[in-house]
Design an enzyme around this catalytic site. Sequence first.
Site, PDB file in Angstrom:
ATOM      1  N   PHE A   1       0.643  -1.148   0.049  1.00 28.79           N
ATOM      2  CA  PHE A   1       0.187  -0.023  -0.129  1.00 28.79           C
ATOM      3  C   PHE A   1       0.878   1.275   0.070  1.00 28.79           C
ATOM      4  CE2 PHE A   1      -4.582   0.839   1.020  1.00 28.79           C
ATOM      5  CZ  PHE A   1      -5.042  -0.368   0.241  1.00 28.79           C
TER       6      PHE A   1
ATOM      7  N   HIS B   1     -11.736  12.455   0.933  1.00 28.47           N
ATOM      8  CA  HIS B   1     -11.717  10.915   1.322  1.00 28.47           C
ATOM      9  C   HIS B   1     -11.882  10.604   3.045  1.00 28.47           C
ATOM     10  CE1 HIS B   1     -11.446   6.541   1.243  1.00 28.47           C
ATOM     11  NE2 HIS B   1     -10.298   6.586   1.602  1.00 28.47           N
TER      12      HIS B   1
ATOM     13  N   SER C   1      -6.818   3.191   8.794  1.00 28.53           N
ATOM     14  CA  SER C   1      -8.032   3.820   9.282  1.00 28.53           C
ATOM     15  C   SER C   1      -8.767   2.643   9.984  1.00 28.53           C
ATOM     16  CB  SER C   1      -8.837   4.551   8.282  1.00 28.53           C
ATOM     17  OG  SER C   1      -9.102   3.766   7.308  1.00 28.53           O
ATOM     18  N   LEU C   2      -8.918   1.793   9.222  1.00 31.00           N
ATOM     19  CA  LEU C   2      -9.646   0.497   9.718  1.00 31.00           C
ATOM     20  C   LEU C   2      -8.822  -0.057  11.011  1.00 31.00           C
ATOM     21  CD1 LEU C   2     -10.486  -1.842   6.390  1.00 31.00           C
ATOM     22  CD2 LEU C   2     -11.778  -0.241   7.876  1.00 31.00           C
TER      23      LEU C   2
ATOM     24  N   ARG D   1      -0.874   9.347  -0.455  1.00 31.48           N
ATOM     25  CA  ARG D   1      -2.089   9.778  -0.892  1.00 31.48           C
ATOM     26  C   ARG D   1      -2.095  11.102  -1.441  1.00 31.48           C
ATOM     27  NH1 ARG D   1      -6.760   6.298   2.067  1.00 31.48           N
ATOM     28  NH2 ARG D   1      -6.148   4.386   1.046  1.00 31.48           N
TER      29      ARG D   1
ATOM     30  N   HIS E   1      -8.388  11.675  -1.763  1.00 34.66           N
ATOM     31  CA  HIS E   1      -8.130  10.353  -1.975  1.00 34.66           C
ATOM     32  C   HIS E   1      -7.731  10.510  -3.789  1.00 34.66           C
ATOM     33  CE1 HIS E   1      -7.767   6.165  -3.418  1.00 34.66           C
ATOM     34  NE2 HIS E   1      -7.830   5.631  -2.049  1.00 34.66           N
TER      35      HIS E   1
ATOM     36  N   ARG F   1      -3.054  10.545   6.372  1.00 34.49           N
ATOM     37  CA  ARG F   1      -3.192   9.064   6.757  1.00 34.49           C
ATOM     38  C   ARG F   1      -2.644   8.065   5.744  1.00 34.49           C
ATOM     39  NH1 ARG F   1      -6.723   5.160   5.694  1.00 34.49           N
ATOM     40  NH2 ARG F   1      -8.185   6.456   4.763  1.00 34.49           N
TER      41      ARG F   1
ATOM     42  N   LEU G   1     -14.976   5.488  -4.376  1.00 38.83           N
ATOM     43  CA  LEU G   1     -13.808   5.273  -4.160  1.00 38.83           C
ATOM     44  C   LEU G   1     -13.187   4.129  -5.187  1.00 38.83           C
ATOM     45  CD1 LEU G   1     -11.066   5.266  -2.346  1.00 38.83           C
ATOM     46  CD2 LEU G   1     -12.283   3.542  -0.755  1.00 38.83           C
TER      47      LEU G   1
ATOM     48  N   GLU H   1      -6.735   2.246  -3.393  1.00 41.00           N
ATOM     49  CA  GLU H   1      -5.386   2.136  -3.602  1.00 41.00           C
ATOM     50  C   GLU H   1      -4.808   0.840  -3.925  1.00 41.00           C
ATOM     51  OE1 GLU H   1      -3.609   4.974  -0.670  1.00 41.00           O
ATOM     52  OE2 GLU H   1      -1.837   3.411  -0.415  1.00 41.00           O
TER      53      GLU H   1
ATOM     54  N   GLN I   1      -7.895  14.355   3.876  1.00 44.73           N
ATOM     55  CA  GLN I   1      -7.284  13.712   2.901  1.00 44.73           C
ATOM     56  C   GLN I   1      -8.072  13.669   1.701  1.00 44.73           C
ATOM     57  OE1 GLN I   1      -6.635   9.155   3.079  1.00 44.73           O
ATOM     58  NE2 GLN I   1      -4.535  10.265   3.237  1.00 44.73           N
TER      59      GLN I   1
END
Lengths: 567, 247
Positions: A123, A346, A386-387, A281, A237, A381, A247, A250, A235
């Site tokens: 990522f 985002h 985030s999850l 990002r 995206h 971020r 979305l 990524e 942010q």
Amino acid sequence: MKKEIFHEHEILVVGGGLSGLRASIEALRSGKDVAVISKVHPLRSHSVAAQGGINAALGNTPGRGEDHWEDHAFDTVKGSAYLADQDAVDILCKKAPEAVIELEHMGTVFSRFENGKIAQRPFGGAGFPRTCYAADRTGHNLLHTLYEQSISGKMKFYDEYFVTSLIKENGTCVGCIALDLREGTLHAFSGTVILATGGFGRIYNRSTNALINTGDGAFLAYEIGAGLEDMEFIQFHPTTLYGSNILITEGARGEGGYLKNSEGERFMKDYAPDAMELAPRDIVARAIMTEVNEGRGIDDEYVHLDLTHLGEEKIKERLPGIRQIAMDFAGVDPIKEPIPVQPGQHYSMGGILVDNGCETDVPGLYATGECSCVSVHGANRLGGNSLLETVVFGKIAGKMASEEVNGKELNESLFIDAIEKDSKLIDSIVGKKEGILYSEILKDLRETMFQHFGVFREGETMEEGLDKIRRLKEKFEDVYVESDDKKFNQALIRTLELRNMLLIAEAVAMGAVRREESRGSHYRTDFTERRDEQYLKHTVVRKGVEGPELEYSPVNLDRFDVKEREY
Amino acid sequence: MKLKVFRYDGDESHYDEFEVPHKPGQTVLDALFYIQENLDDSLSFRYSCRGAVCGSCAMLINKVPRLACRTQVKTLVEGEDKVKIKHCPALDKGDEIEDGAVLVEPLPHLPVEKDLIVDQDKFFEYYREMEPMLKTKSEVPGEEYEMDPEDVSELEDYTNCILCAACFGACPVDGENVNYRGPAALAKLYRFHIDPRDKSERLSLADHEDGWWACEFHTNCQKVCPKNVPPNIAIGKARSKLEKEDG
């Protein structure tokens, strides 16, 4: 007060997304009487839309050796442009492996490597393939898992209740008032409050967020004296579907997708020659905007995300949801054609100021997830964090709030007064026979935010934007709703959401105007450099006597040295 | 473009007609928002993600249960609408489709609360009855279970369900038998049955005349599913397993 409208619990969790459910499960495990209050059914929360994955230094990738949580922490801090609090990042990254394994034990069906272990993909901004995923539907799978875990019967759900205010007694938060959307009646709830209401992306017109992401929790907390931290860091995206701004994960670039301009060039070589499409990002979003602004966009609006070279099999296996989205909402099959993408709002890095135990500076009030700011994301971020934050800090919030619960005697008159106050507010909106419709103000607000506080920002333009927001706030005084229906009066709800959004927009704008530097997602064309000596600090906005007031607070920097960010 | 929308205020029902300007890429959900924001702010419908992942906006559109956010107005108006489902008595109720117009009604088989909003309590009650949570025997703390990617692939067919209830609204059996647990609940039960980590006896939970055995294989469930979940296949496999065990 009538029993039917007064509900006594020990823990009140506002919001039924990942953070809220994880907090609820933990509070229930601590033996507390827990209620989840949510304006939508929990499974309709925005967490469900998260695609790409959840980071943890499991080091599962065959042939890549071990991964270390300290490396994850470094990538996170560097990605944050050093604005994240490093002690909070330590907690996030250290607890990541156990959090992911716990989710797996709870039932999440993660994608797997051939050897049977949880699969991990590269990522942006990460030095290791660290993102665990369930195809490109990770949020959906996690949310369904946590919901499954929470419906044992002991947890009380108040679905489709919209919280209108928090109640404070002698400086401590003791409950809330909420509107039952089905019946149109106000109810009072007592208990220690955990806000888990998600982000506020819908103050922007181009946003990947669900339509319900209106920043309700941040507004509620602000109103009773909690601080809002780093609100200017929004942010964008890089890859949202042109048209609907849905979305495009990524993960599509993680799996090898290319970004191309109208000349068919992989333009990232000019912006991040090493990381290319997998730069963080903020950098990719600015690169795309620059290409479009300099005339190398397609139809002057977007660029192409090309997956065609990945082949049918890989796309169908790893990115089936993306393929479906592209076909349903843009009429494009990514196996055959590139996907039209543009940057869109985002994520809200900022939010309600909390300590590492998720407590706000109002005792009895906790916040977790995107509505809060611990801060683990700083100025930008990383995808997959985030999850992770929702489950790691959701759990902490549930545990810490449970420890604070005490069986104090209730002062019922406070709740009666609060219902009366909110009832008057609602009557004043529904009772007017003419005025301005919420939709008119909302449209202006969203356009203002994207134009004046978007990917590129500049002092004078932002000042104009802030003025516009304040004028819209004044206009809100004349807002009215034509329908006087009690049941499911959505125009009323959307009007109340707009009230929340206007305050949040003002906080974002104030923070952005005052921060005379570029850092992470906050990029100013009039101050293009990061200025650590003045601005390596958190912005905090609080309710003052005459409106929001701004101050700064220090950043925790105890692990890594502050350096330039190069990718 | 004309939208004909079912209205109900708790007492009486009727249809309202709205003229909505057409835009490229417009979905039925976009059109409903246009009405709410510009023509009649009393119109109620559920929404959240607008990207076909949250399952809020399942409704009956031109007599097919589907997500409003995923349904393009253009395909309806131009008659390119391809979903063909088997006849269901609930579809005889209400107004008929007119050429060039879009007919929007609440999801059948669940009580209407207001306009396009239905009460999903029964749908979720059947879901909870399936005890939809993983029950393992021996987890090792700190260690993940290993899973064969092929098992994961079969599981994904069912974990993709977003519980929108479109299948419940499309199932002719649910229309006649209010006790039938319905395609989504049964597909969820089957998902746990085939999870190699799950150690509980699952199939018996629906081994009765309103469970596995009520299905008549009309396959409307699979046809209307926005996520291509095949409850009919799950039900068929569960039945043959139970038959084998009996025989």
